[in-house]
Scaffold this motif. Structure first.
Motif, PDB file in Angstrom:
ATOM      1  N   GLN A 252     -21.346   5.724  26.033  1.00  0.00           N
ATOM      2  CA  GLN A 252     -20.326   6.766  26.229  1.00  0.00           C
ATOM      3  C   GLN A 252     -20.573   7.626  27.482  1.00  0.00           C
ATOM      4  O   GLN A 252     -20.748   8.852  27.386  1.00  0.00           O
ATOM      5  CB  GLN A 252     -20.250   7.666  24.989  1.00  0.00           C
ATOM      6  CG  GLN A 252     -20.009   6.924  23.703  1.00  0.00           C
ATOM      7  CD  GLN A 252     -20.827   7.467  22.554  1.00  0.00           C
ATOM      8  OE1 GLN A 252     -21.056   8.671  22.477  1.00  0.00           O
ATOM      9  NE2 GLN A 252     -21.270   6.605  21.649  1.00  0.00           N
ATOM     10  N   LYS A 254     -20.179  10.036  30.534  1.00  0.00           N
ATOM     11  CA  LYS A 254     -19.250  11.160  30.704  1.00  0.00           C
ATOM     12  C   LYS A 254     -18.791  11.325  32.159  1.00  0.00           C
ATOM     13  O   LYS A 254     -17.905  12.118  32.435  1.00  0.00           O
ATOM     14  CB  LYS A 254     -19.918  12.460  30.232  1.00  0.00           C
ATOM     15  CG  LYS A 254     -20.365  12.452  28.771  1.00  0.00           C
ATOM     16  CD  LYS A 254     -19.186  12.367  27.822  1.00  0.00           C
ATOM     17  CE  LYS A 254     -19.606  12.608  26.373  1.00  0.00           C
ATOM     18  NZ  LYS A 254     -20.486  11.531  25.865  1.00  0.00           N
ATOM     19  N   ALA A 282     -12.810   9.604  26.760  1.00  0.00           N
ATOM     20  CA  ALA A 282     -12.525  10.990  26.366  1.00  0.00           C
ATOM     21  C   ALA A 282     -11.390  11.087  25.353  1.00  0.00           C
ATOM     22  O   ALA A 282     -11.201  12.133  24.725  1.00  0.00           O
ATOM     23  CB  ALA A 282     -12.188  11.823  27.600  1.00  0.00           C
TER      24      ALA A 282
END
Length: 369
Positions: A252, A254, A282
């Motif tokens: 994941q 960012k 997101a």
């Protein structure tokens, strides 16, 4: 050399279809190319009703709608060999499926010629004619097609029409003709439905390794990938590969910086899709997590139960001379166990439907699993 008509304009196709409408049988085959595309690219359609053998050029003919309507005529038996990919072609190009389908590969298996026979092998066994498969790697989109390529394509329907009566005779002797049509109906079901974007994540290899939270990330990624593959007509692996999606769902990232550090993605995947992937992650719905993927095969007793069912089905297949691969494949057994251990809820497994039910339902019910 076989005589055939080469159909490359709308007027000729209309005349051909008008003739074929009078026939109860139509043998079909398709030639296509699929390398990087999501959908196969149709290059040629071969058709034969016992009178006129036609090679239809879908590259040249502008409107095939009359031909697609022909396949849906309820009084027309469509004969194909190992037709799964042909049905996919019909669904995409014609938004149709044959109304009454006879798959000669399945028919051959049900009347004792063996499971999974290729067309050339079936022709050799039934008609004692060896076929040249030298043009099987042809680029069927490229024009013009050579005489050798056209005659190769014509053979694929001519001999199927010739051997069809032998299959019918054996099937009728064993009262299995309806079994073939039942299998044909099953194979056409659901073909016209669009890909289910919401369930795309379940088809990603090794998705079962992920937690519900990770699956939520995988779900938005897989939905995006399938949507892009369909819209661009590109095989899903050429958008982003499975292991890259799994890596993204686990880590994941960012930011683009974090994504560029990932070894699971190729440099091209990072460059072309990097920003989109970060934005997609997101959007994962972490308030409504998917259920963890339950791997039935890892449950206690699965191997033993599977083996017991497999032996039961093997005995039945030998008793009735039906190939075990057709009667009850690994997928069929798994589906049955999933239903049996799931309190018999959901869709009834294939083993307990149609002609299979008459052969296996009582022996399976007697098993202790």
């Amino acid at each position: 050399m076989l005589a055939f008509q080469y159909i490359d304009d709308d007027e000729s196709l209309s005349a051909l279809v008008a003739q074929y409408r009078k026939s109860p049988l139509l043998v079909l085959d398709t030639e296509f190319v699929r390398t990087r595309t999501f959908y196969a690219r149709l290059g040629l359609i071969q058709a034969y009703d016992g009178k006129t053998l036609a090679l239809i050029d879908p590259v040249a003919v502008s409107d095939l709608s009359e031909f697609w309507c022909l396949l849906q005529a309820p009084n027309m038996t469509t004969i194909l060999h190992s037709c799964s990919e042909d049905l996919e072609v019909f669904a995409h190009n014609g938004q149709c499926q044959p109304a009454k389908l006879f798959d000669s590969q399945i028919a051959a298996a049900l009347c004792g010629f063996g499971h999974g026979l290729g067309y050339a092998k079936l022709v050799e066994q039934t008609l004692d004619i060896p076929l040249d498969k030298g043009e099987s790697r042809t680029d069927w989109i490229k024009r013009p097609l050579s005489e050798a390529q056209l005659h190769y394509a014509a053979n694929d329907v001519y001999y199927l029409f010739e051997l069809y009566p032998q299959l019918v005779e054996k099937l009728e002797q064993q009262n299995r003709m309806e079994w073939v049509f039942e299998e044909g109906e099953r194979m056409t079901q659901g073909r016209l439905s669009p890909p289910d974007l919401d369930l795309a994540y379940l088809r990603v290899k090794n998705a079962f390794q992920l937690s519900p939270t990770q699956l939520a990330y995988l779900k938005v990624l897989a939905t995006w990938r399938l949507s892009k593959a369909v819209s661009r007509d590109l095989a899903v692996g050429f958008v982003v590969k499975d292991h890259a999606l799994i890596g993204l769902a686990k880590k994941q990232p960012k930011s683009i910086t974090e994504l560029y550090k990932m070894i699971e993605l190729t440099e091209q995947e990072k460059r072309v899709h990097g920003k989109d992937l970060i934005a997609l992650l997101a959007t994962a719905d972490l308030d409504n997590l998917p259920k963890a993927i339950d791997i039935l095969a890892l449950k206690t007793g699965y191997k033993s139960a599977f083996k017991t069912i497999k032996q039961c089905l093997t005995d039945i297949s030998e008793q009735h001379d039906v190939p075990i691969e057709l009667l009850g494949s690994k997928r069929h057994i798994h589906e049955y166990l999933e239903w049996q251990w799931g309190d018999k809820t959901g869709a009834i497994p294939l083993l307990l439907c149609g002609w299979r039910k008459g052969l296996v339902s009582v022996p399976l019910a007697a098993l202790s699993i």
